[in-house]
Design a protein around this motif. Structure first.
Motif, mmCIF file in Angstrom:
data_model
loop_
_atom_site.group_PDB
_atom_site.id
_atom_site.type_symbol
_atom_site.label_atom_id
_atom_site.label_comp_id
_atom_site.label_asym_id
_atom_site.label_seq_id
_atom_site.Cartn_x
_atom_site.Cartn_y
_atom_site.Cartn_z
ATOM 1 N N THR A 248 36.884 28.796 37.218
ATOM 2 C CA THR A 248 36.245 29.948 36.591
ATOM 3 C C THR A 248 35.338 30.638 37.594
ATOM 4 O O THR A 248 34.452 30.001 38.156
ATOM 5 N N PRO A 249 35.535 31.927 37.846
ATOM 6 C CA PRO A 249 34.656 32.612 38.797
ATOM 7 C C PRO A 249 33.275 32.793 38.216
ATOM 8 O O PRO A 249 33.106 32.966 37.014
ATOM 9 N N SER B 269 38.209 32.127 28.318
ATOM 10 C CA SER B 269 36.856 32.466 27.886
ATOM 11 C C SER B 269 35.947 32.521 29.096
ATOM 12 O O SER B 269 36.222 31.910 30.132
ATOM 13 N N ALA B 270 34.863 33.255 28.965
ATOM 14 C CA ALA B 270 33.899 33.406 30.052
ATOM 15 C C ALA B 270 32.566 33.849 29.472
ATOM 16 O O ALA B 270 32.463 34.207 28.290
ATOM 17 N N ALA C 98 33.535 38.578 33.842
ATOM 18 C CA ALA C 98 34.027 37.281 34.294
ATOM 19 C C ALA C 98 35.349 36.925 33.616
ATOM 20 O O ALA C 98 36.202 36.258 34.209
ATOM 21 N N LEU C 99 35.545 37.382 32.386
ATOM 22 C CA LEU C 99 36.804 37.130 31.689
ATOM 23 C C LEU C 99 37.952 37.837 32.402
ATOM 24 O O LEU C 99 39.029 37.267 32.606
ATOM 25 N N ARG C 100 37.716 39.090 32.792
ATOM 26 C CA ARG C 100 38.759 39.815 33.527
ATOM 27 C C ARG C 100 39.020 39.165 34.882
ATOM 28 O O ARG C 100 40.165 39.097 35.340
ATOM 29 N N ALA C 101 37.942 38.695 35.535
ATOM 30 C CA ALA C 101 38.120 38.029 36.822
ATOM 31 C C ALA C 101 38.932 36.749 36.678
ATOM 32 O O ALA C 101 39.760 36.419 37.536
#
Length: 629
Positions: free
Chosen positions: A599-600, A192-193, A198-201
């Motif tokens: 998490t990025p 999750s993001a 951010a989710l793809r990252a």
């Protein structure tokens, strides 16, 4: 065990020039008290996580106190290493002390001393030559001393309260020898993001982690993803039978493409889930066998169902499901309905142990019996009696009727069947364009032929009796007599009736209700609309359709491309949809700790802890930009 608290101390600054001004001698005393509590010499501590307020008044006082205590009589080449988390996060106020503890514990665990940022030039207001203390400005390995790693953390209150704690590396813990875990047929990984980007990252970071270094156990990684990460609004669920399938799903998420094991998007509306219990037709050859062998909770509930059905049946439930010799056919209505009831009740129990608790229940036709049992309106014994005796009574109608499904609105179907009079009835209204008709076989054949001429979607239902029609009236007296002693109670879970089309007081689920459930039209669409009107948005059906009853004894025509979803993956998908599902329940209780990539930050992220222009820098260890104040 992450670390040991070797010693600690708290004291008060005492008199100072003003309320917020620190007192150097008081800080020295609290350090010595903490070391005495720990039974250690200053030279036996490797690193200090300083309070580090970032002010030209407070930091020099703290640095001098550290030099006067930890900086004396240290072994050659082993200065005290100094840093402050505030250079990374800013001042977190009441959380500053525990933040320093977390940083120190993680640093000891990984054997790396993190750098202090914005401190390349040590402040000239501190006499750094009077003791062996060195500010860490770049990540470096933890000093090798031949003893456990130790770090101390300081935290000072604005009104003069001083705290100092000494931490020590946890001793190694021998892992107990356990039997190899049976691999899960299906594993869920959850991500999750804050944003889709951010989710793809995050997926890209995880793919990179899997490509480099030692490979974590897939179940352990799934456990870490589910239990150690904050759940944000953009979510993805990767479901696969092994690491290769999960990698494929990750790659699809990174490239924004599709994959059979990938579910993604913003979280659904959530809310308490509604368990939807289907009627006859959701059975398939081999159903429940895998769960009987792999899910103890499911198997135990099935055993209870078999015990409850035993007084009313002359066949073995587990023998039926395992297709043992001399068991009856699932084609028989008095066999398939009790078997489906047991599977649905046991699946609901399995879901419950994984955290999916029903906010409401609804059942289609005979599915209402399982719904009433799961809601607590009927005991398992009474529910088993209803389903067994009612399906046995239905056997008397076999061979004299049938049912058909039409993809048309109910109003249009009523117009079509009017020509046959009482020979056809509306059996179920499943949706705006899904209606089931029951009645005499010849009349149904004529109706289906007429639909074919109009090129309308219509198909026969594989049963040879006419539920929800006037045919049922033939067994009215029998049902009323056999079910007269069934007692229902007020359920703790809301029960939405497909007989009345709305919320129902479950004390009304007597023999007369179970007759009407079989005789009257199934108002499934109306009950669904009532659920929506009452705020329910997430519906889950504890059963899967594989084949029609007439094909239930045949082998599967083609193998499935991937294993059926497990209860864990179903619970994970419930969490994806926004249901209040405990994410840890989706993972194996035998999982061990494993790390996951951080998490990025989303592009353009802003942090409130950035230093203000007046503060000069994130920490006072370096030379301030202006004259001291």
């Amino acid at each position: 065990m992450l670390a040991l608290v070797r010693g600690s101390a708290v004291n008060q600054d005492g008199a100072s020039s003003r309320l917020t001004a620190p007192n150097g001698p008081a800080q020295q005393r609290v350090i010595r008290q903490a070391l005495a509590s720990a039974g250690l010499e200053p030279s036996e501590v490797d690193v200090v996580e300083a309070h580090g307020t970032g002010t030209p008044l407070g930091d020099p006082i703290e640095a001098q106190a550290l030099l006067a205590t930890y900086g004396r009589e240290r072994p050659a080449g082993q200065p005290l290493l100094l840093g402050s988390l505030k250079s990374n996060l800013g001042h977190t106020q009441a959380a500053a002390g525990v933040g320093g503890v977390i940083k120190a514990v993680l640093a000891m665990r990984h054997g790396v001393v993190p750098p202090t940022l914005h401190a390349e030039d040590p402040s000239p207001q501190v006499d750094w030559e009077c003791g062996a203390v060195r500010l860490v400005t770049g990540a470096e390995p933890w000093p090798r001393t031949g003893r456990p790693r130790r770090a101390a953390v300081s935290s000072f209150g604005v009104s003069g309260t001083n705290g100092h704690v000494v931490l020590e590396q946890a001793p190694p813990v021998e892992q107990p020898v356990t039997a190899p875990r049976r691999p899960e047929p299906v594993l869920p990984w959850v991500l999750s993001a804050r944003t889709a980007e951010a989710l793809r990252a995050q997926a890209a970071n995880l793919l990179e982690r899997l490509a480099d270094g030692p490979q974590p156990d897939p179940a352990d990684l799934g456990h870490a993803l589910a239990t150690t990460r904050t759940v944000h609004e953009h979510r993805a669920v990767l479901v696969g039978a092994g690491t290769d399938e999960l990698r494929r799903g990750l790659a699809a998420l990174v490239s924004d493409s599709t994959d059979p094991g990938l579910l993604r998007g913003p979280a659904g509306p959530g809310g308490d889930p509604v368990l939807v219990f289907p009627g006859q037709g959701s059975q398939w050859a081999g159903m429940a066998v895998e769960l009987l062998d792999s899910a103890p909770v499911f198997a135990a509930r099935m055993a209870e169902c078999e015990q409850a059905l035993r007084p009313w049946t002359d066949w073995s439930l587990t023998g039926l499901l395992r297709a043992e010799a001399d068991v009856p056919s699932l084609d028989r209505v008095d066999v398939v309905q009790p078997a489906l009831f047991a599977v649905m009740v046991s699946l609901a129990e399995l879901w419950r142990c994984h955290g999916i608790l029903p906010g409401a229940v609804v059942g289609h036709s005979q599915g209402e019996i399982a719904a009433a049992c799961v809601a607590g309106a009927l005991t398992l014994e009474d529910a088993a009696k209803v389903v067994a005796l009612r399906s046995r009574a239905l056997s008397a109608l076999s061979g004299r009727g049938g049912m058909a499904s039409l993809a048309l609105p109910v109003a249009q179907v009523r117009q079509r069947i009017a020509a046959w009079g009482d020979r056809l009835s509306i059996a179920a209204v499943n949706g705006p364009a899904s209606t089931v008709v029951s009645g005499e076989p010849q009349a149904l054949a004529e109706l289906l032929a007429q639909a074919s001429e109009r090129d309308e979607r219509a198909r026969p239902v594989a049963v040879d009796y006419a539920s929800h029609s006037a045919h049922v009236e033939q067994i009215h007296e029998q049902l009323m007599a056999e079910l007269a002693d069934v007692i229902s109670c007020q359920s703790s879970v809301p029960f939405y009736s497909t007989v009345t089309g709305g919320l129902l007081d479950t004390t009304a689920l007597d023999a007369g209700y179970w007759y009407r459930n079989l005789r009257q039209t199934v108002e499934f669409e109306q009950a669904t609309r009532a659920l929506l009107a009452d705020g329910y948005r997430c519906c889950w059906r504890p059963a899967r359709t594989r084949c029609s009853p007439s094909a239930s004894r045949r082998p599967r025509p083609t193998p499935e491309p991937r294993p059926p979803p497990s209860a864990r993956s179903a619970a994970t998908r419930a969490g994806y949809a926004g249901s209040p599902t405990p994410w840890p329940s989706c993972t194996s209780p035998e999982s061990v700790r494993t790390g996951t990539p951080s998490t990025p930050a989303a592009p353009g992220a802003r942090w409130n802890c950035r230093p203000t222009p007046s503060s000069g820098s994130a920490t006072g260890w370096r030379t301030p930009p202006g004259p001291p104040t």
